[in-house]
Scaffold this motif. Sequence first.
Motif, PDB file in Angstrom:
ATOM      1  N   PRO A   1       0.822  -1.218   0.000  1.00  0.00           N
ATOM      2  CA  PRO A   1       0.000   0.000   0.000  1.00  0.00           C
ATOM      3  C   PRO A   1       0.854   1.266   0.000  1.00  0.00           C
ATOM      4  O   PRO A   1       0.555   2.224  -0.728  1.00  0.00           O
ATOM      5  N   GLU A   2       1.932   1.270   0.769  1.00  0.00           N
ATOM      6  CA  GLU A   2       2.785   2.466   0.829  1.00  0.00           C
ATOM      7  C   GLU A   2       3.451   2.736  -0.522  1.00  0.00           C
ATOM      8  O   GLU A   2       3.573   3.885  -0.954  1.00  0.00           O
ATOM      9  N   ALA A   3       3.893   1.669  -1.196  1.00  0.00           N
ATOM     10  CA  ALA A   3       4.551   1.850  -2.501  1.00  0.00           C
ATOM     11  C   ALA A   3       3.558   2.427  -3.514  1.00  0.00           C
ATOM     12  O   ALA A   3       3.917   3.268  -4.348  1.00  0.00           O
ATOM     13  N   ILE A   4       2.308   1.990  -3.452  1.00  0.00           N
ATOM     14  CA  ILE A   4       1.301   2.497  -4.389  1.00  0.00           C
ATOM     15  C   ILE A   4       1.008   3.971  -4.096  1.00  0.00           C
ATOM     16  O   ILE A   4       0.947   4.802  -5.013  1.00  0.00           O
ATOM     17  N   ALA A   5       0.852   4.288  -2.806  1.00  0.00           N
ATOM     18  CA  ALA A   5       0.576   5.688  -2.445  1.00  0.00           C
ATOM     19  C   ALA A   5       1.753   6.576  -2.837  1.00  0.00           C
ATOM     20  O   ALA A   5       1.558   7.689  -3.350  1.00  0.00           O
ATOM     21  N   ASP A   6       2.980   6.088  -2.619  1.00  0.00           N
ATOM     22  CA  ASP A   6       4.167   6.857  -3.023  1.00  0.00           C
ATOM     23  C   ASP A   6       4.161   7.101  -4.529  1.00  0.00           C
ATOM     24  O   ASP A   6       4.470   8.199  -4.997  1.00  0.00           O
ATOM     25  N   ALA A   7       3.828   6.054  -5.291  1.00  0.00           N
ATOM     26  CA  ALA A   7       3.816   6.185  -6.753  1.00  0.00           C
ATOM     27  C   ALA A   7       2.757   7.197  -7.191  1.00  0.00           C
ATOM     28  O   ALA A   7       3.009   8.025  -8.076  1.00  0.00           O
TER      29      ALA A   7
ATOM     30  N   ARG B   1      -1.534  10.809   2.475  1.00  0.00           N
ATOM     31  CA  ARG B   1      -0.795  11.698   1.562  1.00  0.00           C
ATOM     32  C   ARG B   1      -1.725  12.664   0.834  1.00  0.00           C
ATOM     33  O   ARG B   1      -1.311  13.308  -0.139  1.00  0.00           O
ATOM     34  N   GLY B   2      -2.988  12.711   1.243  1.00  0.00           N
ATOM     35  CA  GLY B   2      -3.939  13.631   0.613  1.00  0.00           C
ATOM     36  C   GLY B   2      -4.426  13.158  -0.742  1.00  0.00           C
ATOM     37  O   GLY B   2      -4.942  13.945  -1.540  1.00  0.00           O
ATOM     38  N   ILE B   3      -4.265  11.859  -1.009  1.00  0.00           N
ATOM     39  CA  ILE B   3      -4.717  11.296  -2.289  1.00  0.00           C
ATOM     40  C   ILE B   3      -6.017  10.537  -2.045  1.00  0.00           C
ATOM     41  O   ILE B   3      -6.120   9.760  -1.097  1.00  0.00           O
ATOM     42  N   ARG B   4      -7.015  10.774  -2.891  1.00  0.00           N
ATOM     43  CA  ARG B   4      -8.336  10.172  -2.655  1.00  0.00           C
ATOM     44  C   ARG B   4      -8.459   8.811  -3.332  1.00  0.00           C
ATOM     45  O   ARG B   4      -7.664   8.483  -4.210  1.00  0.00           O
ATOM     46  N   SER B   5      -9.481   8.096  -2.917  1.00  0.00           N
ATOM     47  CA  SER B   5      -9.671   6.727  -3.423  1.00  0.00           C
ATOM     48  C   SER B   5     -11.019   6.572  -4.104  1.00  0.00           C
ATOM     49  O   SER B   5     -12.041   7.033  -3.601  1.00  0.00           O
TER      50      SER B   5
END
Length: 360
Positions: free
Chosen positions: A115-121, A154-158
């Motif tokens: 999950p962290e790698a996806i959010a970072d990407a 990270r302020g990214i929505r889903s």
Amino acid sequence: MQVTESSHPTRWWTELDDGRIRCDVCPRACALHEGQRGLCFVRKRDGDRIVLTTYGRSSGFCVDPIEKKPLNHFLPGTSVLSFGTAGCNLACRFCQNWDISKSREIDTLADQASPEAIADAAERLGCRSIAFTYNDPVIFLEYAIDVADACRERGIRSVAVTAGYINEGPRAEFYRHMDAANVDLKAFTDDFYHRVCAGGLAPVLETLEYLKHETAVWFEITNLLIPGLNDSEAEVDAMTRWVVEHLGPDVPMHFTAFHPDWKLRDRPPTPPATLRRARRIAVANGVRHAYTGNIVDPEGQSTRCAGCGRVVVGRDGYSITSWNLDAQGRCTSCGAVCGGVFEEAPGAWGPRRLPVRLGR
Ligand code: SF4
């Protein structure tokens, strides 16, 4: 690439008196003996529990325009990092992603990503949101939730792209972590759901009512029209009346074109006239924002103000051609509010599609 399956614990299951364990995620209610998999293929009996075998695995990543999900009222013009896994809990004969949804090969899941790698990407690629798509996130909800939480930090929505075929408990848990959804309402008859998708209509309608009345999730509806199967005037009329009566006039509807695929190759592609007719019926029944999809139709894909009729978001395919909304989503001519999630200006991603590899 050799990829071993994961064995991630899950919580939505019940031990039955006959020794089987029933999965409670979706209405399919698969009752499993040791080692058996559910219809979705990715949830499996492992001893005295059911596990998710695709946690941390993806069938691929792609940066898309958000309008491709399709969502026309959620951060228009921005990019979304799309991904899916394998399997599905419906068995639609017309599936447009059957290589993923019907995958029985774990090596379809070429990308491994935490999950962290996806959010970072997503952050690195400048995406405002992430979408669980290509196959239904209902079946990998534990993974989707962890990805959504990492993104939210990270302020990214889903965004969930889903058929809405899910039970009450997991539904509440899943949507607590989502910001937006596109729900595929495949038809408006139980017969179609049974014969063509091996599912049922009622749970999908329950999901739509749940989203409207019990969450703040922004959602839009997609209806893929298949010639001779679900495209009659009477069915579109009944569906759109139900939407307005039960969900109100502000839930956008997308009428999209079918292309022959998977096990349904004996039907022609949907004529554009059928999509335009469905849009007219929807508008006549009170749906404020009805769109056509998968065809060239700038008029049918632009957003008009429900107050004064002015085009507030002009579109040509996935490109935004005009913008007349303020940061609160109000029409700059008459001040009427357009339902959705808007900012002062649209994003500038355009129609691009950018495949991305992670975790190799
Ligand atoms: S999620 Fe999968 S295993 Fe669980 S009931 Fe649905 S199809 Fe069966």
